[in-house]
Design a protein around this motif. Sequence first.
Motif, PDB file in Angstrom:
ATOM      1  N   GLU A 165       0.784  -1.014  -0.023  1.00  0.00           N
ATOM      2  CA  GLU A 165       0.186   0.007   0.018  1.00  0.00           C
ATOM      3  C   GLU A 165       0.852   1.298  -0.032  1.00  0.00           C
ATOM      4  N   ILE A 166       2.087   1.167   0.699  1.00  0.00           N
ATOM      5  CA  ILE A 166       2.645   2.692   0.662  1.00  0.00           C
ATOM      6  C   ILE A 166       3.269   3.006  -0.561  1.00  0.00           C
ATOM      7  N   THR A 167       3.404   4.509  -0.671  1.00  0.00           N
ATOM      8  CA  THR A 167       3.899   4.956  -1.783  1.00  0.00           C
ATOM      9  C   THR A 167       5.410   5.098  -1.836  1.00  0.00           C
ATOM     10  N   ASP A 168       6.030   5.693  -2.963  1.00  0.00           N
ATOM     11  CA  ASP A 168       7.675   5.921  -3.117  1.00  0.00           C
ATOM     12  C   ASP A 168       8.216   6.635  -1.931  1.00  0.00           C
ATOM     13  N   ASN A 169       9.191   6.264  -1.442  1.00  0.00           N
ATOM     14  CA  ASN A 169      10.041   6.783  -0.455  1.00  0.00           C
ATOM     15  C   ASN A 169       9.375   7.033   1.008  1.00  0.00           C
ATOM     16  N   CYS A 170       8.584   5.978   1.115  1.00  0.00           N
ATOM     17  CA  CYS A 170       8.032   6.312   2.642  1.00  0.00           C
ATOM     18  C   CYS A 170       8.959   5.953   3.777  1.00  0.00           C
ATOM     19  N   THR A 171       8.831   6.618   4.729  1.00  0.00           N
ATOM     20  CA  THR A 171       9.682   6.388   5.687  1.00  0.00           C
ATOM     21  C   THR A 171       8.926   5.879   6.950  1.00  0.00           C
ATOM     22  N   ILE A 172       9.376   4.564   7.184  1.00  0.00           N
ATOM     23  CA  ILE A 172       8.693   4.009   8.444  1.00  0.00           C
ATOM     24  C   ILE A 172       9.547   3.725   9.611  1.00  0.00           C
ATOM     25  N   VAL A 173       9.118   4.229  10.727  1.00  0.00           N
ATOM     26  CA  VAL A 173       9.960   4.081  12.265  1.00  0.00           C
ATOM     27  C   VAL A 173       9.135   2.919  12.873  1.00  0.00           C
ATOM     28  N   ALA A 174       9.619   2.026  12.936  1.00  0.00           N
ATOM     29  CA  ALA A 174       9.231   0.732  13.814  1.00  0.00           C
ATOM     30  C   ALA A 174       9.735   0.929  15.467  1.00  0.00           C
ATOM     31  N   CYS A 175       8.951   0.641  16.440  1.00  0.00           N
ATOM     32  CA  CYS A 175       9.380   0.709  17.606  1.00  0.00           C
ATOM     33  C   CYS A 175       9.024  -0.654  18.289  1.00  0.00           C
ATOM     34  N   ARG A 176       9.685  -0.972  19.366  1.00  0.00           N
ATOM     35  CA  ARG A 176       9.905  -2.332  19.993  1.00  0.00           C
ATOM     36  C   ARG A 176      10.102  -3.583  19.423  1.00  0.00           C
ATOM     37  N   PHE A 177       9.970  -3.514  18.164  1.00  0.00           N
ATOM     38  CA  PHE A 177       9.931  -4.882  17.246  1.00  0.00           C
ATOM     39  C   PHE A 177      10.386  -4.449  15.877  1.00  0.00           C
ATOM     40  N   PRO A 178      11.481  -4.875  15.170  1.00  0.00           N
ATOM     41  CA  PRO A 178      11.980  -4.603  13.760  1.00  0.00           C
ATOM     42  C   PRO A 178      10.925  -5.466  12.970  1.00  0.00           C
ATOM     43  N   PHE A 179      11.177  -5.299  11.621  1.00  0.00           N
ATOM     44  CA  PHE A 179      10.331  -5.932  10.645  1.00  0.00           C
ATOM     45  C   PHE A 179      11.172  -7.219  10.279  1.00  0.00           C
ATOM     46  N   PRO A 180      10.525  -8.326  10.130  1.00  0.00           N
ATOM     47  CA  PRO A 180      11.245  -9.630   9.760  1.00  0.00           C
ATOM     48  C   PRO A 180      12.453  -9.582   8.710  1.00  0.00           C
ATOM     49  N   THR A 181      12.028  -8.918   7.366  1.00  0.00           N
ATOM     50  CA  THR A 181      12.770  -9.036   6.498  1.00  0.00           C
ATOM     51  C   THR A 181      13.355  -7.831   5.852  1.00  0.00           C
ATOM     52  N   LEU A 182      12.603  -6.832   6.172  1.00  0.00           N
ATOM     53  CA  LEU A 182      12.942  -5.450   5.575  1.00  0.00           C
ATOM     54  C   LEU A 182      14.565  -5.100   6.245  1.00  0.00           C
ATOM     55  N   GLN A 183      15.279  -4.212   5.594  1.00  0.00           N
ATOM     56  CA  GLN A 183      16.529  -3.922   6.276  1.00  0.00           C
ATOM     57  C   GLN A 183      16.612  -2.455   6.570  1.00  0.00           C
ATOM     58  N   CYS A 185      17.519   1.335   7.626  1.00  0.00           N
ATOM     59  CA  CYS A 185      18.600   2.095   7.064  1.00  0.00           C
ATOM     60  C   CYS A 185      19.246   2.717   8.262  1.00  0.00           C
ATOM     61  N   HIS A 186      18.611   3.016   9.281  1.00  0.00           N
ATOM     62  CA  HIS A 186      19.286   3.271  10.655  1.00  0.00           C
ATOM     63  C   HIS A 186      18.353   2.907  11.666  1.00  0.00           C
ATOM     64  N   THR A 187      19.468   2.517  12.807  1.00  0.00           N
ATOM     65  CA  THR A 187      18.847   1.992  14.248  1.00  0.00           C
ATOM     66  C   THR A 187      19.402   2.941  15.254  1.00  0.00           C
ATOM     67  N   ILE A 188      18.376   3.162  15.950  1.00  0.00           N
ATOM     68  CA  ILE A 188      18.588   3.602  17.403  1.00  0.00           C
ATOM     69  C   ILE A 188      18.577   2.706  18.484  1.00  0.00           C
ATOM     70  N   ASP A 189      19.573   2.129  19.093  1.00  0.00           N
ATOM     71  CA  ASP A 189      19.738   0.910  19.814  1.00  0.00           C
ATOM     72  C   ASP A 189      19.691   1.508  21.304  1.00  0.00           C
ATOM     73  N   ALA A 190      18.533   1.272  21.993  1.00  0.00           N
ATOM     74  CA  ALA A 190      18.210   1.740  23.330  1.00  0.00           C
ATOM     75  C   ALA A 190      17.475   0.758  24.029  1.00  0.00           C
ATOM     76  N   GLY A 191      17.638  -0.528  23.853  1.00  0.00           N
ATOM     77  CA  GLY A 191      16.977  -1.349  24.694  1.00  0.00           C
ATOM     78  C   GLY A 191      15.579  -1.761  24.175  1.00  0.00           C
ATOM     79  N   VAL A 192      14.623  -1.606  25.307  1.00  0.00           N
ATOM     80  CA  VAL A 192      13.320  -1.574  24.927  1.00  0.00           C
ATOM     81  C   VAL A 192      12.601  -0.327  24.238  1.00  0.00           C
ATOM     82  N   ASP A 193      13.451   0.828  24.283  1.00  0.00           N
ATOM     83  CA  ASP A 193      13.241   1.892  23.418  1.00  0.00           C
ATOM     84  C   ASP A 193      13.790   2.080  22.254  1.00  0.00           C
ATOM     85  N   SER A 194      14.325   1.029  21.640  1.00  0.00           N
ATOM     86  CA  SER A 194      14.980   1.109  20.246  1.00  0.00           C
ATOM     87  C   SER A 194      14.149   1.317  19.156  1.00  0.00           C
TER      88      SER A 194
END
Length: 211
Positions: A165-183, A185-194
């Motif tokens: 569904e998303i359009t081109d160049n959509c930025t997605i920010v996932a909290c608490r759990f990452p997506f299984p296959t998407l890579q 581009c940047h990670t803020i490693d902060a434990g449960v607040d990652s």
Amino acid sequence: MRAGEVQEKLPKPGNSLSGKVLLGITGGLGIAITFVAIPFVSPAFRRICLPYVPATTAQVENVLSALQRAGNVPKGSKNLLLDIGSGDGRIVIAAARNGYKSHGVELNRWLVHYSRLSALQAGVWGNVKFFRKDLWRFNLSPYSHIVIFGVDCMMEDLERKLQAEITDNCTIVACRFPFPTLQPCHTIDAGVDSVWTYTIEKKLTEEHPQR
């Protein structure tokens, strides 16, 4: 007076007026607490639905940092951010304070009402909208920025929905759990607040399909 006569004259706890009143108050409080709590916890019992877990201050700050790192805030109609499972609205309100037109989608009607009131009190009412809808039936295509505080069991299904569904160049920010296959581009490693930031260039993927 014999002991047996004294016992007979004492009021039985179950039949006393004060006992009945206390029992009624206790029962009423229990029903009231259950009635108030059900709307907040019931989504957790539905299939792949987000329970209400308020974002911490650190998580909100990490989300804003991830959005800022992903690039400048787009102008005009492309300045649309969606918080999936927006809960009490704090991400939507924080994003609106930082220049985004922010929307939230949330199934819990009481949280939607609370979020609208919070946005009004925060002075960002003109830059926010809250929708009471099932996130799996909500169209993601208008949004250029999407935030999700997910649970592990839903991330695979959500990844497929995003890619469809998303359009081109959509930025997605996932909290608490990452997506299984998407890579990310940047990670803020902060434990449960990652948080994990993803940018999906959909047009590029469609023009060069995998063989």
